[in-house]
Design a protein around this motif. Structure first.
Motif, PDB file in Angstrom:
ATOM      1  N   LEU A 591       0.855  -1.349   0.079  1.00 29.32           N
ATOM      2  CA  LEU A 591       0.153   0.372  -0.062  1.00 29.32           C
ATOM      3  C   LEU A 591       0.884   1.311  -0.494  1.00 29.32           C
ATOM      4  O   LEU A 591       0.373   2.212  -0.862  1.00 29.32           O
ATOM      5  N   TYR A 592       2.352   1.449   0.619  1.00 32.82           N
ATOM      6  CA  TYR A 592       3.293   2.527   0.902  1.00 32.82           C
ATOM      7  C   TYR A 592       4.331   1.838  -0.194  1.00 32.82           C
ATOM      8  O   TYR A 592       4.018   0.426   0.347  1.00 32.82           O
ATOM      9  N   ALA A 593       5.197   2.739  -0.082  1.00 36.04           N
ATOM     10  CA  ALA A 593       6.945   3.055   0.043  1.00 36.04           C
ATOM     11  C   ALA A 593       7.089   3.893   0.528  1.00 36.04           C
ATOM     12  O   ALA A 593       7.312   4.557  -0.016  1.00 36.04           O
ATOM     13  N   LEU A 594       9.004   3.361   0.970  1.00 37.35           N
ATOM     14  CA  LEU A 594       9.328   3.987   1.375  1.00 37.35           C
ATOM     15  C   LEU A 594      10.717   4.567   0.744  1.00 37.35           C
ATOM     16  O   LEU A 594      11.732   2.311   0.768  1.00 37.35           O
ATOM     17  N   SER A 595      11.412   5.255   0.344  1.00 33.12           N
ATOM     18  CA  SER A 595      12.886   4.841  -0.582  1.00 33.12           C
ATOM     19  C   SER A 595      13.595   5.868   0.675  1.00 33.12           C
ATOM     20  O   SER A 595      13.766   7.236   1.056  1.00 33.12           O
ATOM     21  N   THR A 596      15.548   6.549   0.388  1.00 34.66           N
ATOM     22  CA  THR A 596      15.941   7.290   0.333  1.00 34.66           C
ATOM     23  C   THR A 596      17.171   7.654  -1.322  1.00 34.66           C
ATOM     24  O   THR A 596      17.634   6.779  -1.533  1.00 34.66           O
ATOM     25  N   TRP A 597      17.128   9.001  -1.101  1.00 32.40           N
ATOM     26  CA  TRP A 597      18.316   9.041  -1.823  1.00 32.40           C
ATOM     27  C   TRP A 597      19.037  10.404  -2.123  1.00 32.40           C
ATOM     28  O   TRP A 597      18.218  10.418  -1.148  1.00 32.40           O
ATOM     29  N   THR A 598      19.874  10.452  -2.785  1.00 30.03           N
ATOM     30  CA  THR A 598      20.234  11.596  -3.369  1.00 30.03           C
ATOM     31  C   THR A 598      21.297  12.269  -4.064  1.00 30.03           C
ATOM     32  O   THR A 598      20.894  11.473  -5.760  1.00 30.03           O
ATOM     33  N   ALA A 599      21.478  13.211  -4.727  1.00 32.81           N
ATOM     34  CA  ALA A 599      21.585  13.608  -5.968  1.00 32.81           C
ATOM     35  C   ALA A 599      22.906  12.751  -6.428  1.00 32.81           C
ATOM     36  O   ALA A 599      23.979  11.789  -5.611  1.00 32.81           O
ATOM     37  N   GLY A 600      23.010  12.194  -7.610  1.00 33.57           N
ATOM     38  CA  GLY A 600      23.671  11.701  -8.461  1.00 33.57           C
ATOM     39  C   GLY A 600      24.896  12.255  -8.442  1.00 33.57           C
ATOM     40  O   GLY A 600      25.763  13.456  -8.688  1.00 33.57           O
ATOM     41  N   ASP A 601      26.101  11.717  -8.901  1.00 31.84           N
ATOM     42  CA  ASP A 601      27.446  11.753  -8.867  1.00 31.84           C
ATOM     43  C   ASP A 601      27.578  12.808 -10.315  1.00 31.84           C
ATOM     44  O   ASP A 601      28.741  12.971 -10.280  1.00 31.84           O
ATOM     45  N   ASP A 602      27.561  12.406 -11.525  1.00 32.89           N
ATOM     46  CA  ASP A 602      27.492  13.111 -12.474  1.00 32.89           C
ATOM     47  C   ASP A 602      26.864  14.453 -12.149  1.00 32.89           C
ATOM     48  O   ASP A 602      26.117  14.719 -11.571  1.00 32.89           O
ATOM     49  N   ASP A 603      28.265  15.161 -13.530  1.00 36.04           N
ATOM     50  CA  ASP A 603      27.501  16.055 -13.426  1.00 36.04           C
ATOM     51  C   ASP A 603      25.802  17.278 -13.927  1.00 36.04           C
ATOM     52  O   ASP A 603      25.838  16.775 -14.202  1.00 36.04           O
TER      53      ASP A 603
END
Length: 605
Positions: A591-603
């Motif tokens: 029913l729900y979903a959780l995750s963590t992200w950050t900015a990619g390493d590419d310019d």
């Protein structure tokens, strides 16, 4: 055209043949009326006055006026033809007035023909409706200040008291809601063991048997409401109005907002299908929003939901652990929150930061939320900011707050005053479910891609993304309807399993939250459809395409959440994983979903 053209015509052509021909019928009528008119004597007039209804004999009819009336009437009838017209009208109006038995037939007939007398009594009957009550002079109207007697003062006082009581009731309800929200924010969202035990006992003691996925008719025959709803949706898509009417009648017969989970779902879905066929989906959605209960009712429903369901506690614990891990060893923290709402999740974060070893960091929170309609679009954000300031002061955390009342896609990275010395955390708790995608409302830019690229430009240490896992953002109605039916079946089954059916807070939750969401998804299209959730796999692909990089799940946090759900909540709640997403669900349905992200390493492009 001149206003007095008729008068000029009569003066220039006094004996015009057309005028004479038009006047001839009225001349006969007036002559007959004058011949038939015989004024009443004073005795007959007194008898008619005595036989008149009560309003005629009131104290406002004085003797001199009554005595003068016949002579005035006689003069008017000989000089002015206007009373002749009044004679015809009033004669019809006075046919129902029964003459006094003391009068002879001849005298009654002659008196009833007295135009001014009967017109006088009839006028007094009409005028008595507007006269003041007893004890007030008849002339005490225009030009005099109106004074209330004892009864009027009491009535006016009662009206003022009722209005004051209503105002006091609204103020007390609002004060209770504010106090409840303050307690909820200060004491945390974690349900107490006593509340959970009490709720389980209420569910077990409920005498109403739990239903299955099928409804039951009055004759005991099983009715498959799910199949009937799908068939009704197909008829709506085909514009088969007769078929829709027949199916809706059968669905209403077996559904109810107070029945089991399937019956409640069918009741609200039938409303959405009927509104879609009639083209009143937007009106239904707005009417549900207008009829929503008070803030206190909503908060009670939220407390009930957090006590019985694990989803919000899991999201808040997941977010607070991710934030505390990101700011470990640092002195400054900046949180950008999309969808601030009432901010009930942030006091727990402030409490944990206040008890951190080495002292709390300096916290700056930027709350972004959609503007409210009216003259104070940022009212909710401002109130939430004041409560968060009070919470931070109580926990000893240096705190600054800034609110932005704007749509998510309208806020750019340059608007947020990002400081490189601060640990930047971006969080969204189910807020992006309303983001529109390409091809919607003819927009040249894509709101979904705009928001994701803005988050990438911020380059946060962690972006905490909690989503509603569903795929009913499709353009095709039948595909969207089947998906929302499967998801809401799980939601109503969950509520029917863990909450008592007669609990008023559950009814508020279903009516003000679930029914509103279902009505918008089923009955609205285009820009009016604001509910557009996507599956976690769709979000994963779009986030990567926007330049974000997914972070791995913390194994310790995942195990802690699983243990908590298994020990404290119903056994049908589940916590699973897939592709670095934490997936809370019910009976195997995510029913729900959780995750963590950050900015990619590419310019950056």
């Amino acid at each position: 055209m001149e206003e007095n053209v008729v008068d000029k015509f009569l003066c220039q052509y006094p004996d015009h043949p057309s005028l004479l021909q038009a006047q001839q019928p009225f001349t006969h009528i007036l002559s007959d009326a004058r011949a038939a008119h015989q004024p009443c004597s004073s005795v007959e007039f007194s008898a008619v006055q005595a036989s008149a209804p009560a309003p005629y004999r009131s104290s406002y009819i004085d003797a001199p006026a009554a005595a003068a009336a016949p002579s005035v009437a006689q003069g008017n009838n000989t000089e002015d033809p206007a009373p002749a017209f009044s004679l015809n009208v009033m004669a019809m109006a006075t046919d129902t007035v029964e003459p006094s038995s003391s009068l002879s037939a001849e005298s009654s007939s002659s008196c009833c023909m007295d135009v001014v007398s009967m017109a006088f009594f009839k006028g007094m009957e009409e005028a008595s409706k507007f006269l003041p009550g007893d004890g007030v002079p008849a002339g005490g109207g225009r030009g005099q200040k109106k004074r209330l007697d004892g009864d009027d003062e009491a009535e006016a006082g009662a009206g003022r008291s009722s209005k004051q009581m209503a105002a006091d009731g609204e103020e007390s309800e609002e004060a209770a809601a504010r106090e409840m929200l303050d307690q909820l924010m200060l004491n945390g969202c974690e349900p107490s063991a006593a509340d959970m035990q009490e709720l389980r006992a209420a569910v077990e003691m409920e005498k109403t048997p739990r239903g299955s996925s099928r409804g039951t008719s009055a004759a005991g025959q099983a009715v498959d409401l799910h199949t009937m709803l799908i068939r009704c949706a197909e008829a709506v898509a085909a514009d088969d109005r007769r078929g829709v009417a027949d199916l809706l009648e059968r669905i209403r017969r077996h559904s109810s907002p107070a029945g089991d989970g399937t019956q409640r779902l069918a009741h609200y879905f039938a409303l959405g299908l009927e509104a879609r066929l009639a083209g009143t989906g937007s009106w239904l959605y707005r009417s549900i929003m207008v009829r929503r209960g008070t803030l206190a009712d909503y908060l009670r429903a939220c407390q009930l939901h957090m006590t019985a369901c694990c989803f919000l506690p899991v999201v808040f614990l997941f977010s607070s652990d991710a934030i505390c891990s990101a700011v470990a060893g640092r002195k400054k923290l900046h949180i950008v929150c999309y969808g601030l709402g009432h901010g009930i999740q942030w006091p727990d974060v402030l409490r944990r930061l206040g008890h951190r070893d080495g002292g709390p960091p300096e916290v700056r929170l930027t709350g972004i939320d959609s503007p409210l309609p009216g003259f104070r679009p940022a009212q909710l954000i401002e109130e939430t900011g004041r409560r968060l300031n009070d919470s931070a002061r109580r926990f000893g955390v240096p705190f600054r707050f800034r609110g932005i009342a704007a749509k998510s896609e309208d806020v750019l990275a340059g608007d947020l005053d990002i400081d490189p010395d601060e640990v930047l955390v971006v969080a969204s708790t189910f807020h992006f479910r309303s983001l529109m995608d390409e091809g919607v409302a003819g927009r040249s830019t894509n709101p979904m891609d705009t928001v994701l690229k803005t988050i990438r430009e911020m380059r946060p240490a962690v972006f905490i993304h909690a989503i509603v896992n569903a795929s009913y953002s499709a353009a095709f109605f039948l595909t969207r309807f089947r998906e929302v039916l499967y998801r809401f079946t799980a939601l109503f089954d969950m509520l029917d399993t863990v909450l008592p059916r007669e609990d008023g807070r559950r009814l508020v939750l279903e009516r003000d939250v679930l029914a509103q969401c279902a009505a918008n998804i089923i009955a609205c299209e285009g820009a009016d459809r604001v509910q557009r959730p996507r599956s976690y796999k769709q979000w994963q692909a779009r986030s990567r395409r926007a330049g974000l990089r997914q972070l791995p799940l913390d194994r310790g946090v995942v195990q802690m959440l699983r243990d908590k759900v298994r020990k404290e909540y119903h056994r049908c709640f589940e916590i699973s994983e897939d592709q670095q997403w934490l997936l809370p669900g019910w009976k195997g349905r995510v029913l729900y979903a959780l995750s963590t992200w950050t900015a990619g390493d590419d310019d950056l492009a």
